[in-house]
Design a protein around this motif. Structure first.
Motif, PDB file in Angstrom:
ATOM      1  N   ASP A 215     140.734 -13.441  19.889  1.00 13.03           N
ATOM      2  CA  ASP A 215     141.418 -13.220  20.674  1.00 13.03           C
ATOM      3  C   ASP A 215     142.445 -14.051  21.920  1.00 13.03           C
ATOM      4  O   ASP A 215     142.615 -15.143  21.119  1.00 13.03           O
ATOM      5  CB  ASP A 215     141.088 -12.371  21.746  1.00 13.03           C
ATOM      6  N   LYS A 217     142.854 -15.123  26.018  1.00 19.11           N
ATOM      7  CA  LYS A 217     141.911 -14.391  27.200  1.00 19.11           C
ATOM      8  C   LYS A 217     143.120 -14.522  28.420  1.00 19.11           C
ATOM      9  O   LYS A 217     142.625 -13.642  29.298  1.00 19.11           O
ATOM     10  CB  LYS A 217     140.766 -14.870  27.446  1.00 19.11           C
ATOM     11  N   GLY A 229     141.058  -9.152  30.270  1.00 16.64           N
ATOM     12  CA  GLY A 229     139.931  -8.620  29.642  1.00 16.64           C
ATOM     13  C   GLY A 229     141.005  -9.205  28.193  1.00 16.64           C
ATOM     14  O   GLY A 229     139.768  -9.112  26.308  1.00 16.64           O
ATOM     15  N   TYR A 272     128.393  -9.235  17.751  1.00 23.88           N
ATOM     16  CA  TYR A 272     129.859 -10.413  18.890  1.00 23.88           C
ATOM     17  C   TYR A 272     129.379 -11.342  19.366  1.00 23.88           C
ATOM     18  O   TYR A 272     128.815 -11.291  20.178  1.00 23.88           O
ATOM     19  CB  TYR A 272     130.872  -9.681  19.273  1.00 23.88           C
ATOM     20  N   ASN A 288     128.038 -10.509  22.506  1.00 27.19           N
ATOM     21  CA  ASN A 288     128.379  -8.722  23.003  1.00 27.19           C
ATOM     22  C   ASN A 288     127.183  -8.145  21.866  1.00 27.19           C
ATOM     23  O   ASN A 288     127.989  -8.412  21.257  1.00 27.19           O
ATOM     24  CB  ASN A 288     130.221  -8.973  23.209  1.00 27.19           C
ATOM     25  N   ARG A 290     128.779  -5.123  21.088  1.00 28.76           N
ATOM     26  CA  ARG A 290     129.865  -4.483  21.213  1.00 28.76           C
ATOM     27  C   ARG A 290     130.812  -4.330  20.236  1.00 28.76           C
ATOM     28  O   ARG A 290     131.138  -5.772  20.266  1.00 28.76           O
ATOM     29  CB  ARG A 290     129.696  -3.303  21.912  1.00 28.76           C
ATOM     30  N   GLY A 292     134.646  -6.232  19.940  1.00 28.66           N
ATOM     31  CA  GLY A 292     135.387  -6.937  21.415  1.00 28.66           C
ATOM     32  C   GLY A 292     136.481  -5.085  21.264  1.00 28.66           C
ATOM     33  O   GLY A 292     136.808  -4.990  20.273  1.00 28.66           O
ATOM     34  N   ASP A 293     137.261  -5.749  22.494  1.00 26.39           N
ATOM     35  CA  ASP A 293     138.736  -5.391  22.888  1.00 26.39           C
ATOM     36  C   ASP A 293     138.940  -6.502  23.542  1.00 26.39           C
ATOM     37  O   ASP A 293     138.700  -6.922  23.946  1.00 26.39           O
ATOM     38  CB  ASP A 293     138.310  -3.712  23.687  1.00 26.39           C
ATOM     39  N   PRO A 294     140.683  -7.209  22.583  1.00 29.12           N
ATOM     40  CA  PRO A 294     141.593  -5.887  20.976  1.00 29.12           C
ATOM     41  C   PRO A 294     140.879  -6.520  19.603  1.00 29.12           C
ATOM     42  O   PRO A 294     141.865  -5.923  18.899  1.00 29.12           O
ATOM     43  CB  PRO A 294     142.709  -6.573  22.095  1.00 29.12           C
ATOM     44  N   GLU A 295     140.398  -7.005  19.675  1.00 34.87           N
ATOM     45  CA  GLU A 295     139.929  -7.358  18.513  1.00 34.87           C
ATOM     46  C   GLU A 295     139.447  -6.473  17.502  1.00 34.87           C
ATOM     47  O   GLU A 295     140.504  -6.132  16.254  1.00 34.87           O
ATOM     48  CB  GLU A 295     138.683  -8.382  18.258  1.00 34.87           C
TER      49      GLU A 295
HETATM   50  N1  GLY Z   1     137.380  -9.633  22.965  1.00 29.57           N
HETATM   51  C1  GLY Z   1     137.391  -9.844  23.983  1.00 29.57           C
HETATM   52  C2  GLY Z   1     135.972  -8.965  24.293  1.00 29.57           C
HETATM   53  O1  GLY Z   1     136.125  -7.566  24.108  1.00 29.57           O
HETATM   54  O2  GLY Z   1     134.756  -9.356  24.917  1.00 29.57           O
END
Ligand code: GLY
Ligand code: AMP
Length: 427
Positions: A215, A217, A229, A272, A288, A290, A292-295
């Motif tokens: 990603d 950042k 994010g 993650y 993490n 959960r 990933g966002d935006p992965e």
């Molecule tokens: N893309 C980083 C996260 O989801 O924490």
């Protein structure tokens, strides 16, 4: 036969991508999203319940008995949503509270890593500013200061100077900018290398790695400016070469799973690992609990076949490599953000070109910060959309994503023009 009911908790781009993938499952589940966004509204029913409102979510679920709850964000997981749902006999994808502390407390995460022998940056924990600063002066810069608890991605300072590190320590411990999440800080060795996101499904016993992603950042092109994010992502990440995968499995995920188990904690869900690929091999920056966002927006379009069986296998303890298969086509997600983000930004602006963008070749438009007003999508967050595309190769996926993004307009829209640049440079 009754249709299977699935509820997705959360309302960002990750949750739209999860709902989009679940909607295509061969079982055609009836979908609910809480609270969802304008994108998920087209796939099922949005419920006006916030992701952090555990009482509200539980109440709805006890009445409506979903067959599966898929939790997107970390906050409800760290607050124990999985434990509470399970206690009511509800099936939930996402780790229990104790396991989610790998994200909820960086100190806990470091303790487990140390006991499991997982490679990570050297760190010391402090509750008192004077002692933390003395340690920083002794170590010198660059050095990294992290708030222990959940700080919405804002709790980490990579300090180029001792003064910047001292300011970050004051911010957390003296000015209490992160509230209780900053009661403790970690002062950490600064690692050098390229970053990658490695996501894995865990069923308490087994680990199945998902395709790696990278990603972006920082807000600005060339990875400049403040952290966000996440401004875009792509998968696969060529820096995570095939020869690294056995290391990531056997030196990162499997030892973590075993060490948690030794402590009486069963990890079931997605884990993650944010990795720094250093000259000495991969080291963990953070875990993490959960997706990933935006992965996720760049990973799920590459998922071959159904997602539901893999999520259910994590809950049932029947995970198997054969449940996870990938399309070879690379995928790129470009985040369209509101002007001003990651600082203050406007909301409620009309968005045009969504349909045209979705019709662009191989493109998908995932909503993140959007809402419906009089039946039309308006901006409702900092990261507004994740315009995503597959391609025959990474260059084609990038071109497809930008061709779609160029069709979308809203007031003061901003996005990075260089998503996937590191990978394109290396090919
Ligand atoms: N893309 C980083 C996260 O989801 O924490
Ligand atoms: P985190 O929320 O822990 O992933 O940290 C956010 C970002 O800070 C990471 O994506 C890295 O870019 C950077 N970072 C965190 N820890 C370190 C470290 N020990 N060395 C260098 N950069 C780091």
């Amino acid at each position: 036969m009754n249709r299977m009911k699935v509820i997705v908790i959360g309302g960002g781009g990750r949750e739209h991508a999860l709902a989009w993938k679940l909607a295509r499952d061969s079982r055609h589940p009836e979908l609910f999203c809480a609270p969802g966004n304008a994108g998920t509204a087209a796939l099922g029913t949005n419920l006006p319940i916030k992701a952090e409102d555990l009482d509200g979510l539980l109440q709805w679920s006890k009445t409506n008995r979903p067959d599966l709850t898929v939790v997107g964000p970390e906050a409800p997981l760290c607050a124990g949503i999985a434990d509470r749902f399970q206690a009511e006999g509800l099936r939930v994808f996402g780790p229990c509270r104790a396991a989610a502390q790998l994200e909820g407390s960086k100190q806990f995460s470091k303790d487990v890593m140390a006991a499991a022998g997982v490679p990570t940056a050297r760190a010391m924990v402090f509750t008192e500013a004077g002692a933390a600063k003395a340690y920083v002066r002794q170590q010198g810069a660059p050095i990294v200061v992290k708030a222990d608890g959940l700080a919405a991605g804002k709790g980490v300072t990579v300090a180029a100077t001792v003064a910047a590190a001292e300011a970050a320590i004051d911010e957390a411990l003296v000015r209490r900018a992160f509230g209780d999440a900053g009661n403790r800080v970690l002062v950490e060795e600064c690692l050098v290398g390229e970053e990658a996101s490695s996501l894995a499904l865990l069923d308490g016993q087994r680990v199945v790695l998902l395709a790696a992603a990278q990603d972006h950042k920082r807000i600005g092109d060339g990875d400049t400016g403040p952290n966000t994010g996440g401004m875009g992502a792509y998968s696969p990440a060529p820096v995570v070469t095939a020869d690294l995968l056995p290391f990531i499995r056997t030196r990162v995920f499997e030892p973590m799973l075993r060490e948690l188990q030794r402590r009486g904690i069963t990890y079931q869900g997605l884990l993650y690992a944010g990795l720094m690929l250093t000259a000495d091999g991969p080291k963990v920056l953070e875990f993490n609990c959960r997706f990933g966002d935006p992965e996720t927006q760049a990973i799920l379009p590459r998922w071959e076949g159904d997602l539901l069986p893999a999520l259910e296998a994590c809950i049932d303890g029947t995970l198997d490599e054969r449940l996870v298969r990938w399309k070879p086509a690379p995928c790129v997600c470009v985040v369209l953000a509101a002007g001003g983000y990651p600082g203050p930004y406007a909301q409620g602006d009309a968005i045009s070109g969504l349909e045209a963008a979705a019709q662009a070749p191989d493109a998908l438009v995932f909503h993140a910060g959007t809402a419906l007003r009089d039946g039309r999508a308006v901006t409702a967050g900092g990261r507004v959309l994740g315009v995503t595309a597959l391609g025959a190769d990474l260059g084609a996926a990038v071109r497809n994503a930008y061709a779609a993004a160029d069709r979308i307009k809203f007031n003061k829209m901003q996005y990075r023009r260089d998503i996937a640049w590191r990978a394109l440079k290396s090919t």
